[in-house]
Design an enzyme around this catalytic site. Structure first.
Site, PDB file in Angstrom:
ATOM      1  N   GLU A  85       0.794  -1.236   0.000  1.00  0.00           N
ATOM      2  CA  GLU A  85       0.000   0.000   0.000  1.00  0.00           C
ATOM      3  C   GLU A  85       0.823   1.281   0.000  1.00  0.00           C
ATOM      4  OE1 GLU A  85      -3.338  -0.067  -0.268  1.00  0.00           O
ATOM      5  OE2 GLU A  85      -3.157  -2.245  -0.392  1.00  0.00           O
ATOM      6  N   SER A  93     -24.248 -20.143  56.658  1.00  0.00           N
ATOM      7  CA  SER A  93     -23.278 -20.369  57.742  1.00  0.00           C
ATOM      8  C   SER A  93     -21.851 -19.976  57.374  1.00  0.00           C
ATOM      9  CB  SER A  93     -23.289 -21.847  58.137  1.00  0.00           C
ATOM     10  OG  SER A  93     -24.540 -22.220  58.662  1.00  0.00           O
TER      11      SER A  93
END
Length: 657
Positions: A71, A324
């Protein structure tokens, strides 16, 4: 001289003229990543684009070389515009009589992506000047970052990172030659080169990029041929959404473009396997969530909120009843205050708390046993007695040191019921609390964002009390079907109605907490922490700790030492029995069911009720037959008695017409 001045003026204009609109580049997706940089999830931009910010250092060098060869071969030398490329393009356009080659540099392509202008001659001229301006102001690396972030790849996918993840399932920091070539080719015509829709076009343009790379000496002929023959991806992959609830929560709290979390990919795989096994063993809608903390770095190493795709909620942050699971903290703080010893004998007997008569989960009483045995059996009555002696207010105050972790309903003051789950806590905070037994009583707030400043730790209890509880937790037997694991200490919890099942504990360098239940809080009949959470806790910790667990001091031979005389036995504090409702001399009408509730305090269960000497079947309810004065007497199992005189006022019967 005039020419030089004209050139200087042009350069000054290019340097200081208003820059092109960069809003598209600045509007990017925000991502959360694990500690290795793998994406957990991302947001979309305001335009619904998946645009992941990408810099040159984020990309495989092979891709960058192929990109520039294809490119913008003179990228490192020109000022944003390549005169030679423009000349070649102009000749091609003149021969064709139309624009067939633009000679665009990466800077010029970035400008088109920013402005989205049509490709005309005037636009091209404006683009040339703007490209020089962009390169001068942003620098070559800035231009490259813009291209890597904005390049189109079809649909709403923009940028090399998003494209690499969607097409190949991984980030672009490691790309094969065929992958790199396809990513270079796709932005030329994203919809026409899509390999899932136009494989022949994709193969042609990929081969063109490979040819140019071979001609520039980037790859060999053999690599070119192998890459050109490699199969193309057949479909777009889904973008990662591994923990959407966590991703949203984290990105709301940070202003950074991306959030790098402390999550360990290996730990995430362990949690995913455990969640999958949990899913196979449970009904639809019952999910598992878990948090794992590294006790050395105090970082969150693992987090899971249900099996993949089952929920978008951040379940580890949800506040729920712990059952618990808080009992170890009451016992440990009682150890610190010198109220008990791990081998102190405690009495497991029934007792009234106002009108509340708590029971053990099993429904039976165990008589006298040691504090450690009471913890292992998770006896409610012993835990309530210890909590009352310690004071519920003190327990909640200590657990909330530095941060509010224990949530109480409304503005209610702490009560002994806190120890049985009469409060709320998140899985995150429960896991953090359990780390104190591996950190000598110090609580370090877990860190989730990598590099975040650590908060100052707080001392939750003494080093001695933390070590004693650490050994007590290691007395817990493994769940049914599991072999004992040396060095493992844990505790379970089950909330009222089996809405929540919990397990939390430590092994080697890790502490973990597991929750199982329905996100909407509806009951899971029969669920318990021991059956529905503890097995997955063991699987997670043993897989996570591995050889580290073998190196750790399991402390199994450590004794608690002789029990001091003062700590050898603790009895339930006797409280005088009294009737608190109805009060002495009250006039009271029966309720809609024809009865009167009897509420008492103190005493020792079971209790008995008489009305004018006649035994009543229910010690908490009197059903009168007529109006008038009555003597109510309650007697407990030790012979204590309390009585009141009240007047029953029956409703007048309605007259018949």
């Amino acid at each position: 001289m005039a020419a030089l001045m004209l050139l200087a003026a042009a350069l000054l204009f290019l340097r200081f003229a208003p820059l092109s609109d960069l809003s598209a580049f600045n509007s990017v997706s925000r991502c959360a990543m694990d500690r290795e940089g793998e994406i957990l999830g991302c947001t979309l931009t305001a335009e619904d684009r998946l645009r992941v910010p990408t810099d040159p250092q984020d990309v495989d060098p092979l891709y960058l070389k192929m990109l520039l060869a294809s490119e913008d071969r003179n990228f490192e030398y020109h000022p944003g515009v390549d005169p030679l490329a423009l000349c070649r393009a102009a000749l091609s356009d003149l021969r064709a009589g139309r624009i067939v080659s633009g000679g665009s540099t990466l800077a010029m392509q970035v400008l088109r992506l920013l402005t989205r202008k049509p490709r005309t001659v005037s636009a091209k001229i404006s683009e040339i000047f703007s490209a020089v301006h962009l390169t001068l102001t942003q620098g070559r690396q800035g231009v490259l970052s813009m291209y890597l972030t904005l390049a189109p790849f079809g649909g709403n996918i923009e940028g090399v990172s998003a494209a690499s993840v969607r097409w190949f399932g991984h980030l672009p920091d490691r790309l094969s030659p065929e992958e790199a070539a396809l990513l270079v080719a796709l932005p030329r015509a994203p919809e026409l080169i899509r390999p899932d829709r136009h494989p022949e076009a994709a193969r042609y343009y990929r081969a063109d990029v490979l040819r140019l790379a071979r001609e520039r000496g980037i790859i060999s002929e053999g690599v070119e041929q192998a890459a050109a023959a490699a199969p193309l991806p057949e479909k777009l992959l889904s973008f990662p959404r591994k923990e959407p609830g966590l991703t949203r929560a984290v990105l709301r709290q940070t202003l950074a473009p991306n959030a790098e979390l402390t999550l360990d990919p290996r730990m995430q795989r362990i949690l995913a396997q455990a969640a999958h096994r949990h899913r196979e063993a449970h009904q639809d809608g019952i999910l598992m969530s878990a948090v794992v903390i590294d006790n050395r770095s105090h970082e969150i190493a693992g987090w899971i909120s249900g099996n993949q795709g089952e929920t978008e909620l951040a379940l580890p942050l949800a506040v729920r009843s712990p059952g618990s699971a808080l009992k170890p903290f009451a016992y440990a703080l009682a150890l610190e205050k010198g109220l008990v010893h791990p081998r102190t004998l405690v009495s497991d007997k029934g007792k009234l708390y106002g009108s509340w008569e708590p029971r053990n989960f099993s429904g039976s009483h165990q008589g006298e046993l040691t504090l450690t045995q009471a913890l292992v059996l998770s006896l409610n009555l012993s835990a309530l007695e210890i909590t009352e002696r310690l004071s519920p207010e003190y327990l909640v105050m200590r657990l909330n040191s530095g941060k509010q972790r224990i949530q109480l309903p409304g503005d209610a003051p702490p009560s002994a019921a806190v120890i049985l789950g009469g409060c709320g806590v998140s899985l995150w905070d429960l896991a953090a609390l359990y780390t104190i037994y591996e950190n000598q009583g110090m609580l370090y707030e877990p860190m989730l964002i990598k590099g975040a400043k650590a908060q100052n730790p707080v001392r939750l209890m003494s080093q001695k009390a933390a070590e004693q509880m650490r050994q007590m937790l290691r007395a817990m037997p493994a769940p049914e079907g599991f072999a004992p694991v040396p060095g493992l200490g844990y505790k379970t919890g089950t909330s009222h109605g089996s809405r929540d099942a919990w397990a939390a504990g430590s092994l080697g360098p890790y502490t973990a907490a597991v929750w199982s239940g329905r996100p909407d809080g509806t009951p899971c009949p029969g669920a318990t922490g021991l059956h529905d959470a503890a097995p997955y806790l063991l699987q997670i910790l043993t897989a996570a700790a591995g050889n580290e667990a073998l190196k750790a001091d399991n402390g199994s031979a450590q004794a608690f030492g002789a029990v001091p005389q003062a700590f050898r036995k603790i009895q339930n504090q006797e409280r005088k029995l009294k009737i608190v409702f109805p009060p002495e001399g009250a006039k009271i009408a029966p309720d809609s069911l024809g009865g009167i509730s009897i509420r008492t305090e103190g005493g020792e269960c079971p209790c008995y009720l008489t009305a004018d000497g006649v035994a009543q079947p229910d010690p908490k309810r009197f059903v009168p037959k007529k109006s008038g004065k009555v003597l109510l007497i309650v007697t407990d199992s030790k012979g204590q008695s309390a009585g009141v005189r009240a007047e029953v006022v029956m409703a007048e019967p309605k007259a018949e017409n």
